[in-house]
Design a protein around this motif. Structure first.
Motif, PDB file in Angstrom:
ATOM      1  N   ILE A   1       0.834  -1.206   0.000  1.00 57.06           N
ATOM      2  CA  ILE A   1       0.000   0.000   0.000  1.00 57.06           C
ATOM      3  C   ILE A   1       0.869   1.256   0.000  1.00 57.06           C
ATOM      4  N   LYS A   2       1.913   1.249   0.806  1.00 60.60           N
ATOM      5  CA  LYS A   2       2.809   2.412   0.845  1.00 60.60           C
ATOM      6  C   LYS A   2       3.399   2.694  -0.528  1.00 60.60           C
ATOM      7  N   LEU A   3       3.844   1.642  -1.217  1.00 60.10           N
ATOM      8  CA  LEU A   3       4.419   1.823  -2.550  1.00 60.10           C
ATOM      9  C   LEU A   3       3.402   2.420  -3.511  1.00 60.10           C
ATOM     10  N   ARG A   4       2.145   2.003  -3.398  1.00 61.59           N
ATOM     11  CA  ARG A   4       1.124   2.453  -4.353  1.00 61.59           C
ATOM     12  C   ARG A   4       0.522   3.799  -3.980  1.00 61.59           C
ATOM     13  N   PHE A   5       1.033   4.382  -2.920  1.00 61.48           N
ATOM     14  CA  PHE A   5       0.633   5.748  -2.599  1.00 61.48           C
ATOM     15  C   PHE A   5       1.621   6.767  -3.161  1.00 61.48           C
ATOM     16  N   ARG A   6       2.611   6.291  -3.883  1.00 61.96           N
ATOM     17  CA  ARG A   6       3.575   7.207  -4.473  1.00 61.96           C
ATOM     18  C   ARG A   6       2.957   7.854  -5.713  1.00 61.96           C
ATOM     19  N   ALA A   7       2.680   9.126  -5.617  1.00 61.60           N
ATOM     20  CA  ALA A   7       2.084   9.864  -6.727  1.00 61.60           C
ATOM     21  C   ALA A   7       2.232  11.350  -6.445  1.00 61.60           C
ATOM     22  N   ASP A   8       2.320  12.118  -7.505  1.00 64.45           N
ATOM     23  CA  ASP A   8       2.391  13.570  -7.376  1.00 64.45           C
ATOM     24  C   ASP A   8       1.034  14.216  -7.637  1.00 64.45           C
ATOM     25  N   VAL A   9      -0.017  13.401  -7.518  1.00 66.93           N
ATOM     26  CA  VAL A   9      -1.392  13.872  -7.671  1.00 66.93           C
ATOM     27  C   VAL A   9      -2.232  13.263  -6.551  1.00 66.93           C
ATOM     28  N   GLN A  10      -3.486  13.696  -6.432  1.00 67.93           N
ATOM     29  CA  GLN A  10      -4.363  13.220  -5.364  1.00 67.93           C
ATOM     30  C   GLN A  10      -4.770  11.764  -5.611  1.00 67.93           C
ATOM     31  N   VAL A  11      -4.881  10.990  -4.531  1.00 69.30           N
ATOM     32  CA  VAL A  11      -5.247   9.576  -4.599  1.00 69.30           C
ATOM     33  C   VAL A  11      -6.590   9.368  -3.913  1.00 69.30           C
ATOM     34  N   GLY A  12      -7.496   8.635  -4.576  1.00 69.20           N
ATOM     35  CA  GLY A  12      -8.800   8.294  -4.009  1.00 69.20           C
ATOM     36  C   GLY A  12      -8.955   6.791  -3.866  1.00 69.20           C
ATOM     37  N   PHE A  13     -10.196   6.351  -3.639  1.00 67.11           N
ATOM     38  CA  PHE A  13     -10.401   4.958  -3.270  1.00 67.11           C
ATOM     39  C   PHE A  13     -11.760   4.457  -3.749  1.00 67.11           C
ATOM     40  N   ASN A  14     -11.788   3.254  -4.341  1.00 67.58           N
ATOM     41  CA  ASN A  14     -13.038   2.576  -4.688  1.00 67.58           C
ATOM     42  C   ASN A  14     -13.435   1.676  -3.530  1.00 67.58           C
TER      43      ASN A  14
ATOM     44  N   LYS B   1     -19.006   4.623 -13.923  1.00 66.03           N
ATOM     45  CA  LYS B   1     -19.487   5.921 -13.447  1.00 66.03           C
ATOM     46  C   LYS B   1     -18.650   6.439 -12.277  1.00 66.03           C
ATOM     47  N   ILE B   2     -18.071   5.515 -11.511  1.00 63.36           N
ATOM     48  CA  ILE B   2     -17.189   5.938 -10.414  1.00 63.36           C
ATOM     49  C   ILE B   2     -16.007   6.714 -10.965  1.00 63.36           C
ATOM     50  N   PHE B   3     -15.382   6.181 -12.007  1.00 68.84           N
ATOM     51  CA  PHE B   3     -14.191   6.835 -12.567  1.00 68.84           C
ATOM     52  C   PHE B   3     -14.544   8.172 -13.209  1.00 68.84           C
ATOM     53  N   ARG B   4     -15.721   8.237 -13.847  1.00 68.81           N
ATOM     54  CA  ARG B   4     -16.139   9.500 -14.442  1.00 68.81           C
ATOM     55  C   ARG B   4     -16.340  10.548 -13.360  1.00 68.81           C
ATOM     56  N   GLN B   5     -16.962  10.159 -12.244  1.00 70.89           N
ATOM     57  CA  GLN B   5     -17.170  11.104 -11.144  1.00 70.89           C
ATOM     58  C   GLN B   5     -15.838  11.525 -10.530  1.00 70.89           C
TER      59      GLN B   5
ATOM     60  N   SER C   1     -11.493   2.700 -16.415  1.00 67.32           N
ATOM     61  CA  SER C   1     -10.730   3.733 -15.707  1.00 67.32           C
ATOM     62  C   SER C   1     -10.073   4.686 -16.697  1.00 67.32           C
ATOM     63  N   MET C   2      -9.446   4.134 -17.740  1.00 71.00           N
ATOM     64  CA  MET C   2      -8.768   4.982 -18.704  1.00 71.00           C
ATOM     65  C   MET C   2      -9.741   5.763 -19.584  1.00 71.00           C
ATOM     66  N   ALA C   3     -10.960   5.262 -19.737  1.00 75.14           N
ATOM     67  CA  ALA C   3     -11.970   6.020 -20.479  1.00 75.14           C
ATOM     68  C   ALA C   3     -12.206   7.376 -19.826  1.00 75.14           C
ATOM     69  N   ALA C   4     -12.015   7.440 -18.512  1.00 77.70           N
ATOM     70  CA  ALA C   4     -12.183   8.687 -17.754  1.00 77.70           C
ATOM     71  C   ALA C   4     -10.844   9.340 -17.436  1.00 77.70           C
TER      72      ALA C   4
END
Length: 570
Positions: free
Chosen positions: A247-260, A347-351, A443-446
């Motif tokens: 989980i720590k590794l997958r939080f590496r990002a220079d943008v905001q992270v959300g959750f399904n 619809k989750i990814f679009r939102q 996901s990539m569609a959005a």
């Protein structure tokens, strides 16, 4: 997360590459570029996640100008790899893209063993006029290619190849889909002139010769790693340590992270650990619902949110949205996909995208590694959860010639354990590959990136290799995982059974969506591939479905999905 494309060999114009990139511009709206030499054209659409600067744009070229990289995905352990490489490479960016290229330059194909991530990439060696391409262990990121007439064409989505290569359906794949629910073997697609590189494989293309190799030998790793795993307490502790690191590794990002978030054990554990590891982030959670309490997971979701306090965005799917949304998502998918739950998920990814969210975490992968599906403890070989004895397919509506093309798929059984062989099938041939494809496309569609911490290969190997009684005990699936979950989530969530149905698809198709179904059947009758079906029998099955108690609806969705994908083929 991005879209990659390449044309190697036979003469092609830069305009061809531009068409390919435009067809999948949703995969990377932040930057698009093309590299062209005499023998090679590379293209890239970028969704900026790590190192947002222009210096990290692709195609990425090493300082000597010899190597050219196009890369889709994330190398989560890029910081550790960069430190290991040290001064053997002069880095110009802080991106995982450059770490990937440097790793290949220094370690060659052995760099793949060092990568912890999801990836599909290609590297053009200008000196050798050679392509090296690889896909991650479980095939999270796609890699399609067409090899003929002296050229090698690759990309992230089938539609991109179809901008310059004719569409030719793979009738055997379609027949197997209708008869057995198969979405194809690891190298197959639903188009006979387009293949995919299997997860855990790399390829090399040079002077018209294509060679493929398996670099991730899962079976050998499991058998070599088989040993006494210690007490249950030690197993739980070791697995939890690995999970926290994933989980720590997958939080590496220079943008905001959300959750399904669903109401299941897996995503509930993931959310609890995310909050434990990042208590100040106040991660926004997303879930979908339909307003039908028989299927909605809101009661469990709300219990989790009451426990964690995360902001929750509830995204509703109405039946009236299905016809138009199904057509849109079919265009993004290119091949058959799962049904109305996939539409709800989209619809989750679009939102999230509308909310400015570029990265979402998801709980995919636990059922395959912990034997979570009901058929692991039954005597069936079902490919669909929750079917029971009822058939999900109607092969009798196929014409004789077309139906005879279908052959029962045979899957390897490399282990002595029946449960492990089913897990292996689901990981590499059935459940996981198709779900990863569905999820990548929606996901990539959005223009959002989806990350699955539970698919860290260390976690999968650890849980897969455990004794069967750690996974299934007393009729309880994912037994030891549930014991871990109890430490973090409410009891009702930890003990909640697996719920295979998430939308009222079977009710909607037989009531509110009757006009949509009937229009789809009419489109099938009028399309080029109408010869595949006996429409008298199909009509009889449809009338029976409407008249009688609604059973399994998957066969109806197969017909609808096929109409959406093939009605415009001429």
């Amino acid at each position: 997360m991005c879209g990659i494309a390449g044309i190697i060999g036979a003469s092609h114009f830069k305009e061809n590459m531009q068409k390919m990139l435009e067809s999948m511009g949703h995969r990377g709206p932040d930057h698009s570029a093309i590299y062209k030499s005499k023998n090679c054209i590379l293209g890239h659409n970028r969704l900026s996640i790590i190192d947002l600067s222009e210096d990290a744009n692709q195609p990425f070229i090493d300082p000597t100008g010899r190597y050219h990289l196009v890369f889709n995905g994330e190398i989560y352990n890029y910081k550790e790899l960069r430190e290991e490489i040290g001064n053997r490479y002069q880095f110009r960016t802080s991106s995982d893209t450059e770490v990937l290229l440097a790793s290949y330059i220094i370690y060659g194909k052995d760099c793949l063993e060092k990568l912890n991530g999801m990836f599909a990439f290609a590297i053009w060696d200008q000196d050798k006029k050679k392509v090296f391409a690889a896909r991650d262990r479980f095939g999270v990121k796609p890699f399609y290619y067409s090899h003929n007439q002296g050229s090698f064409i690759f990309c992230s989505e089938i539609k991109a190849i179809h901008t310059i290569v004719n569409k030719v359906v793979n009738e055997t794949a379609w027949a197997n889909y209708f008869s057995y629910g198969s979405y194809g073997m690891p190298e197959e697609t639903f188009y006979s002139n387009i293949s995919q590189l299997p997860g855990g494989y790399f390829l090399e293309y040079q002077e018209g010769s294509l060679q493929k190799y398996c670099w991730y030998n899962f079976e050998k790793r499991i058998k070599d790693g088989a040993s006494d795993s210690g007490s249950e307490a030690e197993i739980k502790n070791n697995y939890l340590n690995l999970l926290e690191d994933a989980i720590k590794l997958r939080f590496r990002a220079d943008v905001q992270v959300g959750f399904n978030l669903s109401g299941g054990v897996d995503s509930s554990l993931l959310l609890a650990l995310v909050n434990h590891l990042h208590p100040n982030h106040n991660i926004r959670a997303y879930t979908f619902y339909t307003g039908d309490e028989r299927y909605d997971e809101l009661p469990w979701v709300e219990q989790m949110i009451a426990n964690t306090g995360n902001p929750l965005e509830m995204v509703r799917l109405n039946s009236a949205e299905v016809p138009q949304l199904a057509e849109i998502i079919s265009d993004y998918q290119d091949e058959p996909f799962g049904g109305i739950p996939t539409l709800a998920y989209s619809k989750i990814f679009r939102q999230a995208s509308e909310d400015g969210m570029k990265v979402l975490l998801d709980g995919q992968g636990m059922d395959e590694q912990w034997a979570g599906y009901d058929y692991y403890s039954s005597n069936t070989n079902n490919l669909i959860q929750g079917v029971g004895k009822e058939s999900a397919f109607k092969p009798e509506v196929l014409s004789r010639d077309f139906g005879e093309l279908g052959k029962q798929p045979q899957y390897p059984e490399p282990f002595s354990s029946r449960v492990q062989n089913l897990q292996y099938r689901d990981l590499f041939y059935t459940k996981l590959p198709r779900t990863l494809r569905f999820n990548d496309r929606v996901s990539m569609a959005a223009s959002t990136e989806l990350r699955e911490p539970f698919l860290d290969y260390r976690l999968v190997e650890f849980a897969f290799g455990l004794p069967e009684n750690m996974k299934i005990r007393g009729g309880v699936h994912k037994f030891l995982l549930r014991e871990i979950v109890k430490e973090f989530v409410p009891f009702e969530v930890a003990e909640a059974p697996k719920r295979p149905l998430q939308t009222p698809q079977r009710e909607w198709l037989g009531s509110e969506l009757v006009p949509f179904v009937e229009q789809s059947l009419q489109d099938l009758k009028e399309c080029r591939y109408a010869i595949w079906f006996d429409f008298d029998l199909m009509e009889r099955e449809w009338k029976s479905y409407r008249k009688n108690e609604k059973g399994h609806s998957f066969f109806l969705w197969q017909w609808i999905n096929t109409a959406l994908l093939l009605k415009n083929y001429q």
